[in-house]
Design an enzyme around this catalytic site. Sequence first.
Site, short mmCIF file in Angstrom:
data_model
loop_
_atom_site.label_atom_id
_atom_site.label_comp_id
_atom_site.label_asym_id
_atom_site.label_seq_id
_atom_site.Cartn_x
_atom_site.Cartn_y
_atom_site.Cartn_z
N ASP A 113 5.55 33.92 19.05
CA ASP A 113 4.25 33.34 19.41
C ASP A 113 3.27 33.72 18.31
O ASP A 113 3.65 34.35 17.33
CB ASP A 113 3.78 33.89 20.77
N SER A 178 -13.48 28.66 14.71
CA SER A 178 -12.70 28.54 13.47
C SER A 178 -12.34 29.91 12.90
O SER A 178 -11.23 30.12 12.43
CB SER A 178 -13.49 27.79 12.41
N HIS A 261 -18.13 22.92 0.00
CA HIS A 261 -17.03 22.52 -0.86
C HIS A 261 -15.70 23.15 -0.46
O HIS A 261 -14.71 22.45 -0.32
CB HIS A 261 -17.32 22.66 -2.35
N SER A 276 4.29 18.33 1.79
CA SER A 276 5.32 19.06 1.06
C SER A 276 6.51 19.41 1.94
O SER A 276 7.59 19.72 1.44
CB SER A 276 4.75 20.35 0.46
N HIS A 310 -21.71 20.40 -7.82
CA HIS A 310 -21.46 19.01 -8.23
C HIS A 310 -21.88 18.03 -7.12
O HIS A 310 -21.93 16.84 -7.36
CB HIS A 310 -20.01 18.78 -8.66
N ARG A 458 -25.92 4.95 0.27
CA ARG A 458 -25.25 5.25 1.53
C ARG A 458 -26.30 5.52 2.61
O ARG A 458 -27.48 5.67 2.31
CB ARG A 458 -24.30 6.44 1.39
#
Lengths: 533, 382
Positions: A113, A178, A261, A276, A310, A458
Amino acid sequence: MSTTTEQITETSKADTEHHHGPAKGMSRWFFTTNHKDIGTMYLWFSLAMFMTGGCMALMVRAELFQPGLQFIEPDFFNQMTTMHGLIMVFGAVMPAFVGLANWMIPMMIGAPDMALPRLNNWSFWILPFAFSIMLMTLFMDGGGPNFGWTFYAPLSTTFAPPSVTYFIFAVHMMGISSIMGAINVIVTILNMRAPGMIMMKLPLFVWTWLITAFLLILVMPILAGLVTMMLMDIHFSTSFFSAAGGGDPVLFQHIFWFFGHPEVYIMILPAFGIVSEIIPTFARKKLFGYSSMVYATSSIAFLSFIVWAHHMFTVGIPLMGELFFMFATMLIAVPTGVKVFNWVATMFRGSMTFETPMLFSIAFVVLFSIGGFSGLMLAIAPADFQYHDTYFVVAHFHYVLVPGSVFSIMAGVYYWLPKWTGNYYDERMGKIHFWLSFVGINITFFPMHFVGLAGMPRRVPDYALQFADFNAISSVGAFLFGFSQLLFIYNVVSCIRKRNQASNRVWEGSHGLEWTLTSPPPYHSFTTPPKVD
Amino acid sequence: MTKNVYFSVKKQLRLFAQLWVIVLLFAVSKANADWQLNMREGVTEISRAVYDLHMVIFWICVAIAVVVFGVMLFSVIYHRKSRGAKAHNFHENVFVEIAWTVIPMVILIGMAIPATGTLIKMYDSRESDLDIQITGYQWKWRYQYLESGVDFFSSLATPMAQIKGEEPKGEHYLLEVDNPLVIPVGKKIRFLITANDVIHSWWVPDFAVKKDAIPGFINESWTVVEEPGIYRGQCAELCGKDHGFMPIVVEVKSQPDYDAWVKQQQLAQLEKAKSAEKRWSLDELMTTGEAVYLKSCAACHQASGEGIPGAFPALKGSAIVQGDPAAHIDIVLNGKPGTAMQAFIDQLSAVELAAVITYERNAWGDSLGDIISPSQIAKLQQ
């Protein structure tokens, strides 16, 4: 190896019979500490949010179908774009990855677990409350958040609707969820690997999640700090972001993107991991460069911390800063390229079949690369002055998030669904779902490159006539993509219900510990650790 | 596989590559304005440099895409199990790994050099011929000519009926303003860009100028426009409800035309100041006031004066509007700090302010019958 794993499967079967199974009724879901139950809840929650956020996107696209104001008022339009972004990022994509991590990490590393099962329960159950609070704001006076998912101050502080306080509280709760989820993943991977499962043998999905979890722990507190500063500005007369009080609105953007970011990579690294896993299975060939994939993922994670500005090329940062962030951003193309080349080299001279998970994965590689190309274009600072805050950016990040993150999640669900449920899903319907989604998203997002380059900003509810044709096309595509997801739901539900017994290996080319367990796997995955050699 | 198969593979690959090129050439052609696919080249040296950078990086991406997707498509077609392909179990090759790390690095360096050059040029705003301060307001632009003292606001001119679909939409729908920014051709214009409330972004694609307008900051940008004409742009940073409705129009005139325009503006400003001294009747003020209200107030407080609950307060029946005129004048002139209520003292003329306050006090059945005179406001403005 095969004899050992068979024995192990036998023992784990025997163990389940002695152990308690899931509790009966609703309490199973409220009080569960089981990684599979919690993973399932995360995935259903994510699906519900995906459909909710999707409905909001369709409202936006309906309004943008033609120039002029047809269905919704500009302020409500802004609430829809904002909520769509917040819900898709925090409610759909992130919980879906946590759900997959919960299901797969213990099974992939040979653990019974997750390491911290009660924490696991709590991190899930925070989410429905956080999102209820967030959605509730839509019904309050002044409406819900209407300042974009990036909630730049002072639009989100001084000029925000009163419901912004609820939004801040909801973001705090998501952050707690989170962080706890990430701690659990790290502790599980570092401590609960089966004997012989050294780090450089970890399946790539586990590796990418480990790195993602570190990113989460590093940046979620920054987001929490940011919304706390907003809270202080709004209610306690501070002026962090208010120029009138000596504060700095640009500081907000620096902090936001220092979180934002890495957050973008939080939403794509697990996707790299899933793809993958899937491509080698259906190419019947080992992943071309396992260790270079691990190093590339780590480099991307590191670079994600030094490129944040950026997103802010037009705020007026000094020339040297602009150059630094331009170079650092361009550098990301290198490890990302390595990943794409590795996937292609894995397919090259393989023996490929094209089941639904593989179709989604191949589409992922192609369309994510297109998103990567437009990302490279956006990195060129002088050109970014033209692209910034136009539909070109909208096209870019939807290409990396929808056929990127979302396709990888769907690929993962199709790939592991027979393992989870013990039944095969309907392959034909899966393929139809794939092709409708593939065509739908390209019709939706590809024309956005054109209108963006032609000059459409936008986050506007209405636009000049020259953008009309492509916007109409985008809207048609959006509805096609949106409604084809009903097929996905139908397929998943009928896969859970019908009996179409899947084998333990499920796929001819599958490798890894999770395929040595029965389909469906026992309630406590590995009660005695398997031996990996 | 036989030689024959490989030959046909090559052929198919070439065909595929040709197809891509055709599709992409179509993508960059600018045959039809309604189907405009690519960035505008614009009318300045900088905008053309930016366009060139954009095209170079675009073709680099296309070239990489053709190679990578080509190999992938080749594998998808020929290395499939249904054709009897057997998996070759090769993996890990240090040479290949180094190659596909180093080659992209070299390409990137090749790209970074011209980009750096252009960026340095864009940042060089020294030695300007003309300085214009641009201030973003919710939801209009203010242009102040630092040398000549010309100062005006510029807001959307498209009528609401067109937006609501009650009238056919005009040619420049949403890209037209009442007072365009006027600049002389061939001169280096420096823009000093800031904002009054939230963050806006001043963008004219044909100049490749986009700079955020941030309260408390003054950003610099510049342009030299080579051809007279009318150029259109829009606010590019989400700035609230009417973000989509604050366009930018720049009229580039020849030097003599520009000089004449400046003269005319200066005269008009004097004229405006004078009209405040005249005595205005209630009816005159109400007519002017309604026009000003619809242009400057109705976006938030609504044409009906009822506001938007929770976001913008109602004026109809409000204590301030029905109470002491001094408090009413104060809030309109000086705004309410910490809210979306702006200070209109510099935005509107004395006549306009007097008219709009009079209008608010007498419209919507509140009829207090009181007149706020322009001369009274003019005193407060000094």
